[in-house]
Design a protein around this motif. Sequence first.
Motif, mmCIF file in Angstrom:
data_model
loop_
_atom_site.group_PDB
_atom_site.id
_atom_site.type_symbol
_atom_site.label_atom_id
_atom_site.label_comp_id
_atom_site.label_asym_id
_atom_site.label_seq_id
_atom_site.Cartn_x
_atom_site.Cartn_y
_atom_site.Cartn_z
ATOM 1 N N HIS A 240 -10.361 39.058 28.712
ATOM 2 C CA HIS A 240 -9.059 38.449 28.965
ATOM 3 C C HIS A 240 -7.981 39.528 29.045
ATOM 4 C CE1 HIS A 240 -10.984 34.696 27.648
ATOM 5 N NE2 HIS A 240 -9.956 34.057 28.142
ATOM 6 N N ALA A 267 1.196 29.090 30.528
ATOM 7 C CA ALA A 267 -0.153 29.024 29.983
ATOM 8 C C ALA A 267 -0.389 27.684 29.320
ATOM 9 C CB ALA A 267 -0.380 30.153 28.969
ATOM 10 N N THR A 268 -1.646 27.294 29.240
ATOM 11 C CA THR A 268 -2.028 26.051 28.591
ATOM 12 C C THR A 268 -1.943 26.214 27.081
ATOM 13 O OG1 THR A 268 -3.545 25.571 30.410
ATOM 14 C CG2 THR A 268 -3.875 24.355 28.350
ATOM 15 N N ILE A 280 -0.226 35.271 25.561
ATOM 16 C CA ILE A 280 -1.135 34.432 26.337
ATOM 17 C C ILE A 280 -2.298 35.294 26.833
ATOM 18 C CG2 ILE A 280 0.759 32.924 27.066
ATOM 19 C CD1 ILE A 280 0.378 34.088 29.934
ATOM 20 N N VAL A 282 -5.300 35.667 29.892
ATOM 21 C CA VAL A 282 -5.687 35.269 31.247
ATOM 22 C C VAL A 282 -7.078 35.824 31.533
ATOM 23 C CG1 VAL A 282 -5.095 35.350 33.699
ATOM 24 C CG2 VAL A 282 -3.264 35.346 31.976
ATOM 25 N N LEU A 297 2.018 31.473 37.434
ATOM 26 C CA LEU A 297 0.572 31.686 37.421
ATOM 27 C C LEU A 297 0.175 32.818 38.367
ATOM 28 C CD1 LEU A 297 -0.684 27.975 37.322
ATOM 29 C CD2 LEU A 297 -0.346 29.558 35.418
ATOM 30 N N ALA A 354 -5.401 30.413 31.762
ATOM 31 C CA ALA A 354 -4.407 31.100 30.938
ATOM 32 C C ALA A 354 -4.130 30.223 29.721
ATOM 33 C CB ALA A 354 -3.115 31.325 31.728
ATOM 34 N N ILE A 355 -4.318 30.786 28.518
ATOM 35 C CA ILE A 355 -4.157 30.005 27.287
ATOM 36 C C ILE A 355 -3.197 30.695 26.327
ATOM 37 C CG2 ILE A 355 -6.415 28.915 27.434
ATOM 38 C CD1 ILE A 355 -7.401 30.950 25.334
#
Length: 362
Positions: A240, A267-268, A280, A282, A297, A354-355
């Motif tokens: 990531h 991001a989620t 975040i 990705v 994004l 993406a979190i």
Amino acid sequence: MSKAAEIELASVTKRYGSAVAVDAISLRIPAGTYCCLLGPSGCGKTSTLRMIAGHEDVSDGDILLGNTMITQLPPARRGTSMMFQSYALFPHLDLIDNVAFSLRMKGVERTERRNKALEMLKLMQMDGYASRRPAQLSGGQQQRVALARALITDPEALLLDEPLSALDPFLKIRMRAELKKLQTQLGITFVHVTHSQEEAMALADLIVIMNDGRIEQAATPREVFETPATAFVARFMGDHNVVSGRGAGSADGLALLDVPNGGKFAATGTAPGDGAPIDIAVRTDRVRLRPSDTKGLGFTGTISNIEYRGASVKLSVDGAGIEDFTAIVDERSFFEKPASVGEAVPVSWDAGDAIVLGRLAT
């Protein structure tokens, strides 16, 4: 073989003088699990293993093996067995006597202990070398002998301290498969210390990632890969990109962050308060070389490095407020429309790739 046992660590701390090597960690390793303790040098993983084995005293907290509190028990009475990184074989003894040594120390009669040692060497497919000495063996063969010696006491848990580190790359891969097969065959709990992400992903049912004496994440390999818990895990596992900034509210169900000298990303996950620090992650393998359809994004950056990896190509991209952003792209699609170092390229990804990352309590 003994039945497998669960291992539980309850607020375990290890201090060396004023230095804290392991900082109040709690962990449950289910019976019959292949667990890898993973992290950089000095993270506390080896100290943790040695406390489970009884080779290091616990400064605070407790360790249970099954229903037995083993915190104060000597190593020989714990129901665990440890295989050391150096293998620690006796050069003057043949393989049978090496494997039988712990039974000899327990006063087991010579014929009985040698028969049991030969049985363990057969398990390791080393019975044909029984009369040899360690110096006459390859590294992989020495490892099998060390495993046989560790298993001869019928432990409920086998503890392995970087067992593959001394092997060449091709033998490492082969021995990895053999270790996993052996653990499945025996059904006992394995706890394996390593600094190799690839090794942990290949072997473990449970990966415990440590940093600075604390546990950053304990989860299955897939969960660690797909949903790293913290920025450290995301960076250490290497799959990531981590983008750090300040919370900027939310929009369309996504958390927003502002990057210094850069743009706004999405991001989620749950958005922190405006201005609060936020990281975040990705996915590197989900980044595409094309403009984003959704604001937040993607970005346009400059390629700083390109590495050809056969099936894939790794690109490093620098943008406003972002350095060394990695994209792993399919080899075929890259060479259909190749790019070069110094070229400006758009990169983008989907919202699900993406979190928002968590943070350890301080």
